[in-house]
Scaffold this active site. Structure first.
Site, PDB file in Angstrom:
ATOM      1  N   THR A   1       0.821  -1.202   0.000  1.00  0.00           N
ATOM      2  CA  THR A   1       0.000   0.000   0.000  1.00  0.00           C
ATOM      3  C   THR A   1       0.865   1.267   0.000  1.00  0.00           C
ATOM      4  OG1 THR A   1      -0.020  -0.264   2.371  1.00  0.00           O
ATOM      5  CG2 THR A   1      -1.945  -1.038   1.189  1.00  0.00           C
TER       6      THR A   1
ATOM      7  N   PHE B   1      -8.636   5.345   3.341  1.00  0.00           N
ATOM      8  CA  PHE B   1      -8.309   4.315   4.330  1.00  0.00           C
ATOM      9  C   PHE B   1      -9.548   3.554   4.794  1.00  0.00           C
ATOM     10  CE2 PHE B   1      -4.745   7.284   4.533  1.00  0.00           C
ATOM     11  CZ  PHE B   1      -3.663   6.411   4.480  1.00  0.00           C
TER      12      PHE B   1
ATOM     13  N   CYS C   1      -8.515   1.247   8.071  1.00  0.00           N
ATOM     14  CA  CYS C   1      -7.108   0.853   8.114  1.00  0.00           C
ATOM     15  C   CYS C   1      -6.494   1.086   9.495  1.00  0.00           C
ATOM     16  CB  CYS C   1      -6.343   1.665   7.071  1.00  0.00           C
ATOM     17  SG  CYS C   1      -4.613   1.219   7.004  1.00  0.00           S
TER      18      CYS C   1
END
Ligand code: MNH
Length: 461
Positions: free
Chosen positions: A274, A403, A410
């Protein structure tokens, strides 16, 4: 499921929309269909339906945690074949989700970030030393090298493992293997749903994935075994130590050995691919927008004067507000997690007007929402100052979600942002970025988005 929602043209019985889908770039293709199919539409791959949500009000409503939650299916469902109920792929109701979440949360606190800072600086310096050497003989392969940086960083700070990524000019073998496994899982929805036929057609790919998975597991098992046999000298509060030695404060249970292995695979993957994608897109955008790069450099050089060797301290990173806006704007245009799956917790109306059923698979299509006209007259322009607080306030809330959202958002957000701002700042301080004049951005989807064959010339300043 019968539906009255629009769907792609030429839908076929049994196959659904397979022939008009694009397995190599599924979310980019869905976003391209939005102008034709509208803010909410239905797609069908074989017998699986997915409701695609890209209208900004509908997207924001889909994030209402009282009525919707994470859906575990499609690529995430396939990921369970590899990592079962590890943090990212667990059902929210599975005991291991809250257990692992509680056990690991301390590793993502502000004080944890302070602990990681020095390692992040050291690892970025390794990248720079590597690039100092290599950039003399031509452009560098950006994504291969940002992946080395982020894998090396998460390996060290999470698990005390040194991948020695910069000792070879080849892509890191662990990154290659684990990315191969997850890319395959990401495409699995398009696999022929007849098992023997699928295995016949794809036997070479499947053999490669099995080899990649065996390699991934052997590396991870080694990392865990090394820590178990030699805990002395290792931190007692990194991800691995927390999992091996601490219990869930609620309920007092430990994670099983098998679950720990799956968590390590998950975190090495989520923690590296990521942030590397984010850095790669940011470097592409900076190289092609020298005005933005100049503004960023002015800020960076106000902290660390040009020509000096920077020694960033933790607090510096929060002063780099323009660089942070560059990261925010990069994740707007190229949200490397281009969508997230949701499902209604019970039958409800989405946006007050579309009936949706409990458990119905839906995707919140971040990639489309982040480029909606609500962002202004030129939503495709790269303009970090969109994230100035006074400009952000003029937009509706709930439309910027790189996110994810809610309980299952996240866990690594702060870590990723700290690492990204730090790395970009050190890179811009050191080099002028020279784009390859012939390069047209092409974006691959392998669970996450990443630029294909991005090369940049780096001229030491
Ligand atoms: Mn991360 C979940 C995006 C960096 C570990 N991450 C998510 C989700 C998104 C996301 C979106 C929600 C997925 C879903 O709803 O199904 N993550 C990112 C982005 C970056 C990123 C855009 C970098 C930029 N993530 C990181 C890093 C780590 C990490 C770094 C670890 C060190 N992420 C996770 C884990 C989850 C997650 C673990 C699953 C959390 C949960 O479900 O409880």
């Amino acid at each position: 499921m019968t539906t009255t929602l629009p769907h792609p043209p030429h839908r076929l019985p049994v196959l659904g929309d397979v022939l008009t889908a694009d397995p190599a770039r599924p979310t980019q293709h869905l976003a391209e269909q939005v102008p034709e199919l509208g803010p909410i539409f239905d797609t069908q791959i074989f017998r699986h339906h997915l409701t695609v949500v890209s209208g900004t009000d509908l997207y924001a409503d889909l994030c209402d945690e009282k009525r919707f939650g994470k859906h575990v299916g499609f690529s995430i469902g396939f990921a369970r074949e590899v990592v079962a109920d590890a943090l990212f792929s667990a059902y929210t109701t599975e005991p291991n989700w809250s257990r692992a979440h509680n056990i690991l949360q301390p590793a993502f606190s502000l004080s944890a970030m302070k602990n990681y800072h020095a390692t992040m600086v050291d690892t970025t310096r390794e990248l720079i030393a590597y690039w100092d050497e290599r950039a003399r003989s031509g452009p560098v392969d950006v994504h291969t090298d940002t992946s080395k940086l982020t894998l090396q960083t998460i390996g060290r700070i999470g698990f005390g493992h040194d991948f020695r990524s910069f000792e070879s000019s080849e892509p890191d073998p662990y990154a290659t293997a684990v990315t191969g496994v997850f890319a395959y899982m990401g495409r699995s929805g398009y696999r022929i749903p007849v098992h023997w036929l699928d295995h016949l057609v794809h036997r070479r790919t499947i053999a490669q994935v099995e080899a990649d998975l065996a390699y991934t597991r052997s590396v991870v098992d080694d990392v865990i075994r090394t820590r178990r046999t030699h805990p002395e000298g290792a931190p007692d509060d990194d991800l691995l130590a927390l999992m091996l030695t601490t219990a869930d404060p609620e309920g007092g249970r430990f994670l099983s050995d098998e679950n720990i292995r799956n968590q390590v695979i998950t975190f090495l993957n989520a923690g590296h691919e990521t942030t590397s994608g984010t850095l790669s897109f940011a470097l592409h955008l900076l190289a092609t927008h020298p005005d933005v790069a100049d503004l960023a450099r002015a800020e960076i050089e106000s902290l660390w004067p040009a020509g000096t060797d920077p020694d960033p301290v933790f607090a510096d990173i929060h002063k780099l507000k323009y660089v942070r806006r560059v990261v925010d704007e990069t994740l707007r245009l190229w949200p490397i997690a281009p969508g997230f799956l949701r499902e209604p917790l019970r039958d409800t109306l989405l946006g007050g007007r579309y009936p949706v059923r409990a458990g119905q698979p839906m995707v919140a299509l971040t990639l489309a929402v982040h480029r909606d006209p609500v962002w202004g007259p030129d939503p495709l322009a790269f303009d970090p100052d969109r994230f100035l607080p006074e400009r952000a306030r003029t937009r509706p809330p709930g439309i910027y979600k790189p996110f994810g959202t809610g309980l299952r958002q996240c866990i690594g957000r702060q870590l990723a942002l700290h690492e990204s701002v730090l790395a970009l700042a050190l890179i811009l301080h050191r080099y002028d970025l020279e784009p390859d004049p012939g390069y047209e951005l092409e974006v691959a989807e392998e669970f996450t988005l990443k630029p294909v064959n991005l090369r940049l010339g780096l001229r030491r300043r």
